[in-house]
Design a protein around this motif. Sequence first.
Motif, PDB file in Angstrom:
ATOM      1  N   ASP A   7      50.632   3.897  91.186  1.00  0.00           N
ATOM      2  CA  ASP A   7      51.810   3.935  90.388  1.00  0.00           C
ATOM      3  C   ASP A   7      51.413   3.234  88.716  1.00  0.00           C
ATOM      4  OD1 ASP A   7      53.155   5.445  92.110  1.00  0.00           O
ATOM      5  OD2 ASP A   7      54.560   3.777  92.639  1.00  0.00           O
TER       6      ASP A   7
ATOM      7  N   LYS B 176      53.285  -1.486  92.108  1.00  0.00           N
ATOM      8  CA  LYS B 176      53.677  -0.859  93.329  1.00  0.00           C
ATOM      9  C   LYS B 176      55.131  -1.458  93.643  1.00  0.00           C
ATOM     10  CE  LYS B 176      53.618   1.187  96.660  1.00  0.00           C
ATOM     11  NZ  LYS B 176      55.155   1.375  96.850  1.00  0.00           N
TER      12      LYS B 176
ATOM     13  N   TYR C  12      60.910   1.207  95.754  1.00  0.00           N
ATOM     14  CA  TYR C  12      60.947   1.557  94.214  1.00  0.00           C
ATOM     15  C   TYR C  12      61.271   0.514  93.216  1.00  0.00           C
ATOM     16  CZ  TYR C  12      59.916   6.341  95.223  1.00  0.00           C
ATOM     17  OH  TYR C  12      59.185   7.630  95.719  1.00  0.00           O
TER      18      TYR C  12
ATOM     19  N   GLY D 289      57.108  12.414  83.856  1.00  0.00           N
ATOM     20  CA  GLY D 289      57.323  12.920  82.558  1.00  0.00           C
ATOM     21  C   GLY D 289      57.030  14.599  82.244  1.00  0.00           C
TER      22      GLY D 289
ATOM     23  N   GLY E  60      58.500  15.720  89.214  1.00  0.00           N
ATOM     24  CA  GLY E  60      59.608  14.902  89.885  1.00  0.00           C
ATOM     25  C   GLY E  60      60.866  15.261  89.493  1.00  0.00           C
ATOM     26  N   SER E  61      61.679  14.573  88.698  1.00  0.00           N
ATOM     27  CA  SER E  61      62.891  14.777  88.184  1.00  0.00           C
ATOM     28  C   SER E  61      63.336  16.198  87.847  1.00  0.00           C
ATOM     29  CB  SER E  61      63.219  13.631  87.222  1.00  0.00           C
ATOM     30  OG  SER E  61      62.912  12.350  87.651  1.00  0.00           O
TER      31      SER E  61
ATOM     32  N   SER F  40      56.958  16.212  93.377  1.00  0.00           N
ATOM     33  CA  SER F  40      57.041  14.952  94.087  1.00  0.00           C
ATOM     34  C   SER F  40      58.407  14.821  94.212  1.00  0.00           C
ATOM     35  CB  SER F  40      56.442  13.926  92.935  1.00  0.00           C
ATOM     36  OG  SER F  40      56.825  12.636  93.356  1.00  0.00           O
TER      37      SER F  40
ATOM     38  N   ASP G  28      61.634  12.401  95.792  1.00  0.00           N
ATOM     39  CA  ASP G  28      61.808  11.061  96.103  1.00  0.00           C
ATOM     40  C   ASP G  28      63.167  10.891  96.902  1.00  0.00           C
ATOM     41  OD1 ASP G  28      59.682   9.878  94.479  1.00  0.00           O
ATOM     42  OD2 ASP G  28      60.787  10.498  92.788  1.00  0.00           O
TER      43      ASP G  28
ATOM     44  N   ASN H 221      57.479  11.662  99.095  1.00  0.00           N
ATOM     45  CA  ASN H 221      57.822  10.359  99.290  1.00  0.00           C
ATOM     46  C   ASN H 221      58.809   9.843 100.027  1.00  0.00           C
ATOM     47  OD1 ASN H 221      55.826   9.598  97.035  1.00  0.00           O
ATOM     48  ND2 ASN H 221      56.939  10.713  95.629  1.00  0.00           N
TER      49      ASN H 221
ATOM     50  N   ASP I  11      59.238   3.273 101.289  1.00  0.00           N
ATOM     51  CA  ASP I  11      58.097   2.908 100.309  1.00  0.00           C
ATOM     52  C   ASP I  11      57.984   1.340 100.344  1.00  0.00           C
ATOM     53  OD1 ASP I  11      56.828   3.231  97.736  1.00  0.00           O
ATOM     54  OD2 ASP I  11      58.348   2.112  96.852  1.00  0.00           O
ATOM     55  N   GLY I  12      56.540   0.940 100.374  1.00  0.00           N
ATOM     56  CA  GLY I  12      56.268  -0.509 100.583  1.00  0.00           C
ATOM     57  C   GLY I  12      56.877  -1.306 101.571  1.00  0.00           C
TER      58      GLY I  12
ATOM     59  N   SER J 297      53.675  10.718 102.449  1.00  0.00           N
ATOM     60  CA  SER J 297      53.752   9.322 101.434  1.00  0.00           C
ATOM     61  C   SER J 297      54.845   8.357 101.769  1.00  0.00           C
ATOM     62  CB  SER J 297      54.058   9.835 100.061  1.00  0.00           C
ATOM     63  OG  SER J 297      54.285   8.747  99.108  1.00  0.00           O
ATOM     64  N   SER J 298      54.662   7.241 101.636  1.00  0.00           N
ATOM     65  CA  SER J 298      55.423   5.911 101.741  1.00  0.00           C
ATOM     66  C   SER J 298      55.449   5.435 103.334  1.00  0.00           C
ATOM     67  CB  SER J 298      56.720   6.272 101.405  1.00  0.00           C
ATOM     68  OG  SER J 298      56.714   6.814 100.161  1.00  0.00           O
ATOM     69  N   GLY J 299      55.089   4.097 103.224  1.00  0.00           N
ATOM     70  CA  GLY J 299      55.448   3.388 104.289  1.00  0.00           C
ATOM     71  C   GLY J 299      54.171   2.904 105.215  1.00  0.00           C
TER      72      GLY J 299
ATOM     73  N   ALA K 221      49.581   3.630  99.185  1.00  0.00           N
ATOM     74  CA  ALA K 221      49.537   2.766  97.687  1.00  0.00           C
ATOM     75  C   ALA K 221      49.165   1.328  98.076  1.00  0.00           C
ATOM     76  CB  ALA K 221      50.543   3.221  96.969  1.00  0.00           C
ATOM     77  N   GLY K 222      50.227   0.857  98.544  1.00  0.00           N
ATOM     78  CA  GLY K 222      50.064  -0.891  98.612  1.00  0.00           C
ATOM     79  C   GLY K 222      49.073  -1.387  99.417  1.00  0.00           C
TER      80      GLY K 222
HETATM   81  O1  1PR Z   1      60.411  12.104  87.714  1.00  0.00           O
HETATM   82  O2  1PR Z   1      58.621  13.735  86.967  1.00  0.00           O
HETATM   83  O3  1PR Z   1      59.011  11.728  85.575  1.00  0.00           O
HETATM   84  O4  1PR Z   1      57.854  11.602  87.770  1.00  0.00           O
HETATM   85  C1  1PR Z   1      58.010  10.297  87.931  1.00  0.00           C
HETATM   86  C2  1PR Z   1      57.078  10.042  89.341  1.00  0.00           C
HETATM   87  O5  1PR Z   1      56.918   8.535  89.477  1.00  0.00           O
HETATM   88  C3  1PR Z   1      57.721  10.676  90.565  1.00  0.00           C
HETATM   89  O6  1PR Z   1      56.640  11.118  91.366  1.00  0.00           O
HETATM   90  C4  1PR Z   1      58.158   9.304  91.244  1.00  0.00           C
HETATM   91  O7  1PR Z   1      57.929   9.599  92.743  1.00  0.00           O
HETATM   92  C5  1PR Z   1      57.365   8.066  90.805  1.00  0.00           C
HETATM   93  N1  1PR Z   1      58.259   7.019  90.662  1.00  0.00           N
HETATM   94  C6  1PR Z   1      59.239   6.607  89.823  1.00  0.00           C
HETATM   95  N2  1PR Z   1      59.513   5.456  89.955  1.00  0.00           N
HETATM   96  C7  1PR Z   1      58.722   5.030  90.861  1.00  0.00           C
HETATM   97  C8  1PR Z   1      58.860   3.435  91.346  1.00  0.00           C
HETATM   98  O8  1PR Z   1      58.313   3.136  92.341  1.00  0.00           O
HETATM   99  N3  1PR Z   1      59.835   2.707  90.874  1.00  0.00           N
HETATM  100  N4  1PR Z   1      56.971   5.696  92.220  1.00  0.00           N
HETATM  101  C9  1PR Z   1      58.155   5.953  91.396  1.00  0.00           C
HETATM  102  C10 1PR Z   1      57.012   6.350  93.425  1.00  0.00           C
HETATM  103  C11 1PR Z   1      55.847   6.320  95.250  1.00  0.00           C
HETATM  104  C12 1PR Z   1      54.750   6.614  96.017  1.00  0.00           C
HETATM  105  C13 1PR Z   1      54.068   5.346  96.327  1.00  0.00           C
HETATM  106  C14 1PR Z   1      54.347   5.784  98.058  1.00  0.00           C
HETATM  107  C15 1PR Z   1      53.206   4.862  98.972  1.00  0.00           C
HETATM  108  N5  1PR Z   1      55.859   5.930  94.040  1.00  0.00           N
HETATM  109  O9  1PR Z   1      54.109   7.864  95.472  1.00  0.00           O
HETATM  110  O10 1PR Z   1      52.824   5.469  95.980  1.00  0.00           O
HETATM  111  O11 1PR Z   1      55.725   5.357  98.349  1.00  0.00           O
HETATM  112  O12 1PR Z   1      53.603   3.681  98.775  1.00  0.00           O
HETATM  113  P1  1PR Z   1      53.427   2.622 100.097  1.00  0.00           P
HETATM  114  O13 1PR Z   1      52.017   3.276 100.693  1.00  0.00           O
HETATM  115  O14 1PR Z   1      52.931   1.390  99.248  1.00  0.00           O
HETATM  116  O15 1PR Z   1      54.440   2.786 100.812  1.00  0.00           O
HETATM  117  P2  1PR Z   1      58.931  12.234  87.026  1.00  0.00           P
END
Ligand code: 1PR
Length: 523
Positions: free
Chosen positions: A224, A237, A241, A308, A340-341, A377, A379, A444, A449-450, A474-476, A498-499
Motif C-alpha cells: 500500500d 500499512k 485500513y 484511482g 476498487g471504488s 479489488s 474492500d 480484501n 486487515d492488519g 487478502s487480509s489477516g 502485507a504487514g
Molecule cells: O478505490 O480504485 O482508488 O483503489 C484504492 C485501493 O486502495 C483499493 O484496492 C483499496 O483496497 C486500497 N486501499 C484504500 N485505502 C486503504 C487503506 O488501507 N487505508 N488498502 C487501502 C487496502 C488492503 C490490502 C492489504 C491486505 C493485507 N489494503 O490489500 O494489503 O489487507 O494486509 P495484511 O496482510 O497486513 O492483513 P480505488
Amino acid sequence: MITLLDYGAGNVRSVINAIEKLGERITVAKTGRDILDAEKLVFPGVGNFGNMMRILRQKQFVEPLVDYLSSGRPFLGICVGMQALFAGSDEAPDERGLCILPGRVKRFDVPLAVPHIGWNGISAQQPTDLFYGLQGDEKFYFVHSYHVVADDPAVTLTTTDYGVPFVSAIQKDNIQATQFHPEKSGASGLTVLENFIRKDRRLAIPGKCPSQTRLAKRIIACLDVRANDRGDLVVTKGDQYDVREDGNVRNLGKPVELAGRYFEEGADEVTFLNITGFRDFPLEDMPMIQVLKETSRNVFVPLTIGGGIRDFTDKNGRTYTALQVAAEYFRSGADKVSIGSDAVDVVEAVLKSGQQTGKSAIEQISHVYGNQAVVISIDPRRVYVDSPDQTPHATIETAIPGPQGQRYCWFQCTVKGGREGRDVDAVTLARTCEQLGAGEILLNCIDRDGTNTGFDIELINAVKQAVSIPVIASSGAGCEAHFAEVFEHTDVESALAAGIFHRREVLISAVKAYLKGKVEIRL
Ligand code: 1PR
C-alpha cells in the motif's frame, strides 16, 4: 540486436527490461521495413486476439511479419504473439490469424477458473535450444483464457496441464513461441530469453519435466503506497485500513526497494495499491508511475497496480478515461490494473438500470487488454443481522457471531478506502464484475486487515463460490499456517499479505517452505 514488435497494447516494457538486463540491445519496430530488416524478432502479444490482428493490419505489419517468418531468421512469439501464428481464434472468430501454422486458438473449457493465471510447469515434447540450462521442473507464468490447438503435433514443443493438456510452446525451424511469459517468469524465464538471444545453445530435452504439470498457488506481496506527511512516497500499512499511528502515517519502507526484496524472496507477484488514488489523479501522480518503471527494471514477476483507476477530469477541465489511465500504467510496466471504488459505482449503476453500457472502466480495459488485465479489488466489511430476511443482500450463517450474538451476516462493499459503505454486497459485486469482463478478484477484508488473525474463510468461500474467475485471498495473514489454512479450506488460487512481510515477521520463503508438500507452490 533484438527487434521488438510493439503493436501498442500491454506491457512491452517488461520484455525490453528483461532483454536489456541480459545485456542485449533492443530496438522497437516502428514500420514494416523495421520488421523485414530485423536480425531476431520478438513479438509479445497481450490482450484480445481480434484487437491485436486489427492493429497489425492497420499498421500494415501483417505482410512484413509473414515475410519475416518465412525468412528463416529467429522469431520468438509470446502469449498472444504465439496464438497469432495460427489461423484464427474463438476470441475473435471473424479475424484471420497469420496462418503460418495449421490450427486454431480455443477458449479453455474446463471446470477450473478461467483465465488460467499463475505459475505452471512444462512437459517438453522435443529437443530445443530454448530450454538449455533448465532442469525441466521449473514453473513459468501464464495468463490467458485461450490456448492453441495445433493441427500438426510436430510443432508442439511443450504441453502444460490445466484441466486439459494444452500446447504451451511451439517450435518450427527458427520460429519459436511460448504461451507463458518468459519476461515474467523470474530466473527461469530469463534463461529462456537468454537462450533465444544467444542462439548458440545445444539442443536438449530438460531431464526433470513432469509428465503432468500443476498450477501453483501464488503467494503475493502487497504494497500500500502513499505520500506521508513530509511528502515522501512510502509503503504503509493499515490496521483495519487505518494507516496512522500516533498521528503519523506508518512508514514501512520504500516501494521500489521492498518490491525488489520480495522478488528476491520468491514472491509470485507484487501488487502496488496507491491508497490515495481515490483523491488524487494518478496521471499527475508521477512518482507512482516512476515506481512501476523502476520496479519493472529488476522485478521479473507480474506487477499489479491499483488506486484511482477511473474516468477523471483534471483541474484544467481535461477529461481522461480510465482506459487512458490504465494504458499509462501498462506502458510503465504493470501487467494488471486493479479497480476498487469505480467497480462499486459501476455495479450499482448496472443493478439499478439492469443494463451494461459497455462504457465502464472494466468493460473498456478488458476489451482492449483482455479480461486477465483487470482485477477487481473489493474492500468488504461484515454487517450482522439476526436473520437473512432482514436484508436483500447475500447472507451467510456465520460461525463468528456478531456483537449481539447475531448468527448471520453479509459483506458490505465500501469505497474510498473503507470510509464509505455502499448498499452492495461483495458476492453480488464479484459476480457482476465477472459479467462485465473482470478477470480476477482481489478480496480484501477490512475486519481482518492488519489483525494477523488469519483470512476470513467464510467471506472467501462466499465470493469464490459465486464466480468462475480466480480469487486472491487478502487480509489477516499472521503466520505461515494461515496460508495453509486458506488453501485447505477454500479454492482460491492465491493468497496475499502485507504487514507480516513488511515487518519481516514472516518471510515469503518461509511461507513457501511451510507449504511445500502440502499444496503446489513455485519454489
Ligand atoms: O478505490 O480504485 O482508488 O483503489 C484504492 C485501493 O486502495 C483499493 O484496492 C483499496 O483496497 C486500497 N486501499 C484504500 N485505502 C486503504 C487503506 O488501507 N487505508 N488498502 C487501502 C487496502 C488492503 C490490502 C492489504 C491486505 C493485507 N489494503 O490489500 O494489503 O489487507 O494486509 P495484511 O496482510 O497486513 O492483513 P480505488
